[in-house]
Design a protein around this motif. Structure first.
Motif, PDB file in Angstrom:
ATOM      1  N   THR A  10       5.479 -35.701  26.011  1.00 34.88           N
ATOM      2  CA  THR A  10       4.372 -35.175  26.814  1.00 34.88           C
ATOM      3  C   THR A  10       4.623 -35.415  28.298  1.00 34.88           C
ATOM      4  O   THR A  10       4.373 -34.544  29.130  1.00 34.88           O
ATOM      5  CB  THR A  10       3.045 -35.826  26.381  1.00 34.88           C
ATOM      6  N   ARG A  14       5.129 -32.556  31.547  1.00 41.71           N
ATOM      7  CA  ARG A  14       4.461 -32.590  32.850  1.00 41.71           C
ATOM      8  C   ARG A  14       5.457 -32.738  33.999  1.00 41.71           C
ATOM      9  O   ARG A  14       5.351 -32.062  35.022  1.00 41.71           O
ATOM     10  CB  ARG A  14       3.445 -33.728  32.889  1.00 41.71           C
ATOM     11  N   GLU A  54      -4.806 -37.169  31.026  1.00 45.43           N
ATOM     12  CA  GLU A  54      -4.153 -36.807  29.759  1.00 45.43           C
ATOM     13  C   GLU A  54      -4.325 -37.874  28.684  1.00 45.43           C
ATOM     14  O   GLU A  54      -4.521 -37.566  27.511  1.00 45.43           O
ATOM     15  CB  GLU A  54      -2.661 -36.546  30.006  1.00 45.43           C
TER      16      GLU A  54
END
Length: 83
Positions: A10, A14, A54
Protein backbone atom coordinates in the motif's frame (compact mmCIF):
# COMPACT_ATOMS: atom_id res chain seq x y z
CA UNK A 1 -1.49 -5.83 14.13
CA UNK A 2 -1.23 -5.03 10.43
CA UNK A 3 0.53 -7.34 7.97
CA UNK A 4 3.86 -5.70 7.04
CA UNK A 5 3.87 -6.92 3.43
CA UNK A 6 0.34 -5.66 2.81
CA UNK A 7 1.21 -2.31 4.38
CA UNK A 8 4.41 -2.11 2.33
CA UNK A 9 2.49 -2.74 -0.89
CA UNK A 10 0.00 0.00 0.00
CA UNK A 11 2.87 2.37 0.82
CA UNK A 12 4.49 1.65 -2.55
CA UNK A 13 1.25 2.44 -4.37
CA UNK A 14 1.16 5.87 -2.71
CA UNK A 15 4.87 6.55 -3.12
CA UNK A 16 4.64 5.84 -6.84
CA UNK A 17 2.06 8.63 -7.05
CA UNK A 18 4.34 11.07 -5.23
CA UNK A 19 7.68 9.95 -6.71
CA UNK A 20 7.43 9.13 -10.44
CA UNK A 21 10.91 7.53 -10.51
CA UNK A 22 9.54 4.67 -8.37
CA UNK A 23 7.06 3.65 -11.07
CA UNK A 24 9.66 1.64 -12.97
CA UNK A 25 11.57 -1.32 -11.65
CA UNK A 26 11.22 -3.47 -8.59
CA UNK A 27 10.36 -1.71 -5.34
CA UNK A 28 13.17 -1.53 -2.78
CA UNK A 29 11.94 -1.32 0.81
CA UNK A 30 15.30 0.03 1.98
CA UNK A 31 15.72 2.75 -0.67
CA UNK A 32 16.32 6.13 0.98
CA UNK A 33 13.51 8.34 -0.26
CA UNK A 34 15.51 11.48 0.51
CA UNK A 35 17.42 10.77 -2.72
CA UNK A 36 14.37 11.90 -4.70
CA UNK A 37 13.66 15.61 -5.11
CA UNK A 38 9.92 14.97 -4.70
CA UNK A 39 10.52 13.74 -1.14
CA UNK A 40 11.22 17.23 0.13
CA UNK A 41 9.51 18.75 3.15
CA UNK A 42 6.20 19.01 1.27
CA UNK A 43 6.49 15.45 -0.05
CA UNK A 44 7.20 14.11 3.42
CA UNK A 45 4.21 16.03 4.79
CA UNK A 46 1.95 14.63 2.06
CA UNK A 47 3.05 11.08 2.85
CA UNK A 48 2.56 11.56 6.59
CA UNK A 49 -0.93 13.02 6.16
CA UNK A 50 -1.78 10.14 3.85
CA UNK A 51 -0.45 7.62 6.41
CA UNK A 52 -2.65 9.06 9.12
CA UNK A 53 -5.72 8.95 6.90
CA UNK A 54 -5.06 5.59 5.22
CA UNK A 55 -4.19 3.69 8.38
CA UNK A 56 -6.20 5.69 10.95
CA UNK A 57 -3.08 6.76 12.79
CA UNK A 58 -2.16 9.85 14.71
CA UNK A 59 1.54 10.56 14.50
CA UNK A 60 2.60 12.58 17.56
CA UNK A 61 4.74 15.66 16.93
CA UNK A 62 7.70 14.14 18.75
CA UNK A 63 7.71 11.23 16.27
CA UNK A 64 7.72 13.49 13.20
CA UNK A 65 11.35 12.81 12.38
CA UNK A 66 12.32 12.27 8.75
CA UNK A 67 14.75 9.46 9.68
CA UNK A 68 11.77 7.47 11.00
CA UNK A 69 10.03 7.66 7.60
CA UNK A 70 12.94 7.81 5.11
CA UNK A 71 12.48 4.38 3.51
CA UNK A 72 9.36 2.47 2.47
CA UNK A 73 10.34 -0.26 4.93
CA UNK A 74 10.58 2.18 7.84
CA UNK A 75 7.19 3.63 6.91
CA UNK A 76 5.65 0.15 6.85
CA UNK A 77 7.33 -0.76 10.16
CA UNK A 78 5.92 2.38 11.78
CA UNK A 79 2.41 1.52 10.62
CA UNK A 80 2.70 -2.08 11.82
CA UNK A 81 4.02 -0.99 15.22
CA UNK A 82 1.27 1.61 15.70
CA UNK A 83 -1.76 -0.23 14.31
Amino acid sequence: MADRQAVLETVFVRLREVIPALRDGDPDAEKDLREYPEFDSLGVLEVLVWLEEEFSLTIPDEELVVDRFCTPGKIADYVVEHS
